[in-house]
Design an enzyme around this catalytic site. Structure first.
Site, PDB file in Angstrom:
ATOM      1  N   LYS A  37      19.595  25.754  47.054  1.00 14.83           N
ATOM      2  CA  LYS A  37      18.842  26.716  47.963  1.00 14.83           C
ATOM      3  C   LYS A  37      19.965  27.422  48.586  1.00 14.83           C
ATOM      4  O   LYS A  37      20.675  26.804  49.659  1.00 14.83           O
ATOM      5  CB  LYS A  37      17.704  26.277  48.619  1.00 14.83           C
ATOM      6  CG  LYS A  37      16.783  27.177  49.263  1.00 14.83           C
ATOM      7  CD  LYS A  37      15.608  26.488  49.990  1.00 14.83           C
ATOM      8  CE  LYS A  37      14.730  27.487  50.457  1.00 14.83           C
ATOM      9  NZ  LYS A  37      13.528  26.834  51.097  1.00 14.83           N
ATOM     10  N   SER A  88       9.518  28.552  49.366  1.00 13.65           N
ATOM     11  CA  SER A  88      10.755  29.466  49.464  1.00 13.65           C
ATOM     12  C   SER A  88      12.090  29.133  48.544  1.00 13.65           C
ATOM     13  O   SER A  88      13.008  29.827  48.363  1.00 13.65           O
ATOM     14  CB  SER A  88      11.368  29.601  50.966  1.00 13.65           C
ATOM     15  OG  SER A  88      11.333  28.363  51.515  1.00 13.65           O
ATOM     16  N   SER A  96       7.362  24.844  50.528  1.00 11.21           N
ATOM     17  CA  SER A  96       8.417  25.524  50.011  1.00 11.21           C
ATOM     18  C   SER A  96       9.176  24.754  49.133  1.00 11.21           C
ATOM     19  O   SER A  96      10.016  25.156  48.385  1.00 11.21           O
ATOM     20  CB  SER A  96       9.484  25.915  51.004  1.00 11.21           C
ATOM     21  OG  SER A  96       8.866  26.946  51.977  1.00 11.21           O
TER      22      SER A  96
END
Length: 551
Positions: free
Chosen positions: A154, A229, A253
């Site tokens: 990420k 996210s 997330s």
């Protein structure tokens, strides 16, 4: 825009005045009903207008090509074993994943910066190390359990030399100078990062879209969201462009993108995996809600990844303990009840969860007890107030307006919303909307009492041998932009950040439209090994990840 602000203010005021400890809260009051209907009517009208004005995507209706390289269908555990045994080279594996990323990324926009040349150099070094190793396979497995295996990360995590912006235009061009601890642990175990993946602006939304990198798409349907996210991670993994990845979770997330993209994602017990060197920086008591954890296509990779990422804290868990599922106690919760402004769970997701119950009872001979927690309807209040608590020194968390404005002064949300309407804002509508909602809302401190009671109820129910099933979301992966008008549906994942429990999101096959189904598996604190073992079981029972190109 004044009308939108008025609607939000009415909703916030209604929620505050008719909140968790209001008398006569057995049923929604007329004021609550009116506010909810008004909210849904306005949001529905805005969604219709947005759909009308949004141009059709150039990739709409296209499909991902099916996986043709067999190496892409092996777990990280299997790949590491084959690399150690010289049955395949690390260069071959890394190149296979590079080829797949180059094939699918133009469609899904998941990886926002790659390090392919460096990765191939590192893979060649791995192959040379194995060739020169004289201690044997066991030594390599013990010292470097993921040797030569590719990894995606990420973008909000620091990966040395890679973009580190959290999707903010103000941070364009900023590169990480160090590795985040979770990334460093995986690299020390031999994993090779291929690149970093997309996120929402400042990681505070459930759709991965920002003005720096654009929108990430779902590999099963390019008109659907990949979640957030950790949406870029979910998408690249679901598309078979990666086999293991690193995500973070402060309200769902890891779990929501894993659900949306048909993969496994584990939110560890808080405090086990380091959260350092990731964006946005946590403040107040937010780290109590934040967990860094593994995302992957194959359930057998969850355990070794967590062992590595936990570092010195691994001894706090019982990851080497064998789990006999027949000796566990099982519970299922079908939904959160009538939560204000929250959509009901779709029948197809309820049915998928019932099938898990039926399979557990048939395979294991156990009884799965259906339980209900009326206080779950206050999940959003509990999450919001927990995100807003001051630290031990009494310092409040940084406001979202401040985070959006850094490194400059805080933004004015309403002004940014006006600018966004004419395409002049540097910030996305969801980020502005969240900043506006946060600015207008005072934390409902009364929800702390409900949180304390619910925590006691869950701890008592689960103990050290209980496992609970709970929906991950209210529907399968929505179409792009639609979550903006269903903001409160995130409570199905956020509540377990509040309670500090380990959770594994498990895929349960595809629906009739070819979109992933899934369920959350929850256990007591520090009982991560139970949910991970359940993931292994559910993968065998329901087939696990499915190739979106073959759908």
């Amino acid at each position: 825009m004044g009308g939108l602000e008025a609607v939000l203010e009415l909703c916030v005021r209604t929620q505050r005045e008719n909140g968790p400890v209001a008398e006569g809260n057995m049923a929604h009051s007329l004021a609550q009903r009116f506010a909810e209907l008004l909210y849904k009517a306005v949001m529905g009208a805005m969604l219709w207008l947005l759909c009308l004005l949004t141009p059709k995507s150039p990739v709409s209706g296209k499909k991902l090509p099916p996986v043709s390289q067999p190496l892409l269908l092996e777990s990280a555990t299997q790949l590491a074993r084959k690399i150690r045994r010289r049955e395949v080279s690390s260069v071959e594996v890394v190149q296979a994943y590079i080829d797949r990323i180059q094939e699918v990324n133009p469609l899904i926009n998941a990886m926002v910066q790659d390090r392919f040349s460096l990765a191939l150099q590192e893979a060649a070094q791995v192959d040379k190390l194995i060739e020169e190793e004289t201690g044997g396979e066991d030594v390599l497995e013990d010292r470097l359990p993921l040797l030569g295996v590719p990894l995606s990360v990420k973008e909000s995590f620091a990966v040395q030399g890679m973009s580190h912006t959290a999707g903010s235009l103000a941070r364009r061009g900023i590169l990480a100078t160090v590795d985040a601890p979770a990334v460093a642990q995986l690299k020390r175990a031999g994993a090779i990062p291929l690149g970093v993946t997309n996120i929402p602006e400042q990681c505070m939304w459930i759709e991965s879209h920002n003005h720096l990198y654009g929108m990430t798409r779902n590999p099963y349907n390019l008109d659907r969201i990949a979640g957030g996210s950790s949406g870029g991670e979910g998408s690249i993994l679901g598309a078979a462009g990666s086999v293991i990845g690193v995500g973070s979770d402060i309200g769902g997330s890891i779990r929501f993108p894993s659900f949306s993209n048909g993969i496994f994602g584990h939110k560890p017990t808080p405090g086990i995996v380091s959260n350092d060197n990731q964006l946005p920086p946590f403040s107040g008591r937010q780290e109590e809600l934040l967990s860094t954890g593994p995302m992957c296509r194959y359930a057998e990779d969850l355990l070794p990844m967590l062992k590595i990422m936990a570092g010195a804290n691994v001894d706090k868990l019982s990851l080497n303990e064998k789990v006999d599922l027949k000796k566990l106690r099982f519970f299922t919760v079908p939904d959160c009840g009538e939560a204000l402004f929250t959509n009901p769970v779709s029948e197809e997701l309820k049915q998928a969860q019932r099938k898990v119950v039926e399979r557990l009872e048939a395979d294991l001979g156990v009884k799965v007890e259906e339980v209900h927690f009326p206080d779950l309807k206050h999940s959003y209040d509990m999450w919001f107030v927990s995100m807003s608590l001051p630290d031990q020194e009494g310092k409040l968390p940084d406001s979202f307006e401040k985070l959006l404005g850094e490194p400059g002064p805080p933004v004015w949300p309403l002004w940014e919303l006006l600018k966004a309407m004419v395409g002049k804002s540097d910030h996305t509508i969801p980020a502005i909307f969240y900043a506006l909602l946060s600015k207008m809302t005072s934390p409902p401190l009364s929800a702390l009492k409900i949180r304390e009671k619910l925590q006691e109820d869950f701890d008592q129910l689960l103990g050290t041998d209980g496992v609970l099933l709970y929906p991950t979301f209210t529907k399968v992966a929505p179409k792009h932009h639609h979550p903006l008008f269903a903001f409160y549906d995130l409570i199905y994942t956020a509540i377990f950040n509040v309670l500090g429990l380990p959770v594994t999101q498990c895929p349960l096959g595809l629906n009739e439209e070819g979109l992933p189904l899934g369920v959350q598996v929850v256990a007591g604190k520090l009982q991560d090994h139970l949910t991970i073992q359940m993931a292994v079981y559910l993968e065998k029972a329901f087939g696990g990840w499915r190739d979106p190109g073959a759908n």
